[in-house]
Design an enzyme around this catalytic site. Structure first.
Site, PDB file in Angstrom:
ATOM      1  N   ARG A  51       0.850  -1.175   0.000  1.00 26.15           N
ATOM      2  CA  ARG A  51       0.000   0.000   0.000  1.00 26.15           C
ATOM      3  C   ARG A  51       0.887   1.226   0.000  1.00 26.15           C
ATOM      4  NH1 ARG A  51      -5.006   0.034   4.211  1.00 26.15           N
ATOM      5  NH2 ARG A  51      -3.343  -0.048   5.721  1.00 26.15           N
TER       6      ARG A  51
ATOM      7  N   SER B 186     -12.576  -4.690  -0.188  1.00 26.77           N
ATOM      8  CA  SER B 186     -12.942  -4.350   1.191  1.00 26.77           C
ATOM      9  C   SER B 186     -14.449  -4.226   1.305  1.00 26.77           C
ATOM     10  CB  SER B 186     -12.343  -3.003   1.601  1.00 26.77           C
ATOM     11  OG  SER B 186     -10.941  -3.066   1.580  1.00 26.77           O
TER      12      SER B 186
ATOM     13  N   LYS C 291      -6.946   3.608   9.923  1.00 21.48           N
ATOM     14  CA  LYS C 291      -8.038   4.200   9.130  1.00 21.48           C
ATOM     15  C   LYS C 291      -9.070   4.739  10.097  1.00 21.48           C
ATOM     16  CE  LYS C 291      -8.349   2.367   4.499  1.00 21.48           C
ATOM     17  NZ  LYS C 291      -9.231   1.802   3.484  1.00 21.48           N
TER      18      LYS C 291
END
Lengths: 211, 211
Positions: free
Chosen positions: A41, A110, A139
Site C-alpha cells: 500500500r 474491502s 483508518k
C-alpha cells in the site's frame, strides 16, 4: 492460472507506521515470521516511485514464493507482475478491474456491510477484506463491523474472508474457528520493532497454538 | 489501430483552476472553441472518482469525436476506453506503459531536456510534451526549456511535439512555423471565464490567422 492463496496472515504495508528502515526489509521479516500474503500500500508517492517499490518488494516476495497484492492500482500490479489487486469501495470497481487484469489475477475487495460483500462476490472478487473490526489508528474514518455482521457475511458469501482493522494479539483470538480464512494486519505487525516475532505470535494465535 | 491525432490545440484540465462549474462543461466549451485533443488530469481524488469523471468526460469527447488522453494512469485509460495516456518523468516509464496499454493506445511523454526527448522516442512514445517553456503557476517546480533546447529536440526526434508551460496569447506566436505540432494549454484556457473564446483565440494565433 489463478494462484492458490493461503490467507492465514495477510500483511498490509504502511510506510508511515514502520519502524523498520525499508519496506523491503519489513516485508521480508514479516514473511520470515509467517505472513502468507503481502499487500503493498503506497498512498503518497508518484506512480514511478510506487512501481519501483513494488518491483523491489516483488523481488522479496518471489524469493519466498509469497504472493504479492497491490493496493488500489491495477496498472502497478500489471507493471510488476504482482498476483493481484486489493480495492476499497472508493477504488476502481471490481468489474472494471477484472476487465483490466484478466481472469488470472486475484482481486480482493474491502467490505464493511453484508450488501458490499454480496455485491463484491457477484462482481467477481476472489476474496473479501471485512472490517474495520475494531477502531484503528490506521483508518480513523472506517466503519466498524460488528461480529454479528461478520457472521452474516460469512454465511452469505462463499469467498475467502480476511478480517481487518484493529487485529492484534488481544483481538485475534475472536476470529478463530468462525469460518474466517485469515487475519489482515497493518500496525500490529508493521509498526512493531520485531516484525518477525509479531507475525509469528499472530499466526500462532490464529492457528490456535497459543493465546 | 492507433488513432490519428491533431495536436494543434491540446487542453490539459486542472480542476483547481477552473471557473466553469464542471470539468465536463469546461471540456465541451474547449472543444467548441477548437481544442483538438483533451487531457484529463486529476491529482487529488480516489481512483473511483477519477474513473467516474473520466467516464463522463469521455462521453463529451466522444460526442465531438475528439480524442481523450488520461494523465498518469493507464488503468483509468483502459477502464474508460480513452485514446491514451500522458506521463511525466515521475509517472510510469513509457516501456511499461506500452506493455500495459498495447500498441493501439497513444502514449505522450513530458520532456524538458534533449536527453529525455530522445529517450522517450526510443521507448516508443507517440508524442512529446516539451516544457515548461515559460514559468507557470500550474507547475511551479518545472524546469524551464529554452527555445534553443526546443529546437534541438525538434531536430533530434521525429515525434509530434506540443509545447507546454506558460503558453498563452502573448507567448503562443513564438511557436508558429518552427516545427512544433501544437500548443498544450492549461490555465490560459481552463482558468478563463470564456473557455470557448480563449481556445478559439489560441488556435487562431497558432494557425497564423491573428496575433
Amino acid at each position: 492460472m489463478k494462484r492458490k492463496i493461503d490467507y492465514s496472515l495477510y500483511l498490509c504495508t504502511d510506510r508511515g507506521l514502520m519502524s523498520t528502515p525499508t519496506v523491503e526489509e519489513a516485508v521480508e521479516q514479516a514473511i520470515l515470521g509467517g505472513c502468507t500474503l503481502i499487500q503493498l500500500r503506497e498512498k503518497d508517492c508518484s506512480s514511478r516511485a510506487f512501481c519501483e517499490t513494488a518491483c523491489s518488494v516483488k523481488a522479496v516476495t518471489d524469493r519466498y514464493n509469497t504472493p504479492l497484492i497491490i493496493n488500489d492500482r491495477p496498472d502497478i500490479a500489471l507493471a510488476v507482475g504482482a498476483d493481484g489487486v486489493h480495492v476499497g469501495q472508493s477504488d476502481l470497481p471490481c468489474k472494471i478491474l477484472r476487465r483490466i487484469l484478466g481472469e488470472d489475477k486475484i482481486i480482493g475487495v474491502s467490505a464493511s456491510t453484508l450488501e458490499e460483500a454480496v455485491q463484491a462476490e457477484k462482481d467477481g472478487a476472489d476474496y473479501l477484506g471485512v472490517g474495520a473490526m475494531y477502531a484503528t489508528g490506521t483508518k480513523t474514518d472506517a466503519a466498524i463491523v460488528s461480529m454479528d455482521e461478520l457472521l452474516k457475511i460469512r454465511r452469505a458469501v462463499s469467498l475467502p474472508i480476511v478480517v481487518i482493522g484493529g487485529i492484534n494479539r488481544e483481538t485475534a483470538p475472536a476470529f478463530r474457528n468462525i469460518g474466517v480464512d485469515g487475519l489482515a494486519v497493518v500496525s500490529a505487525i508493521i509498526a512493531r520493532p520485531d516484525i518477525r516475532n509479531a507475525a509469528r505470535e499472530l499466526l500462532e494465535i490464529f492457528k490456535g497454538k497459543s493465546e
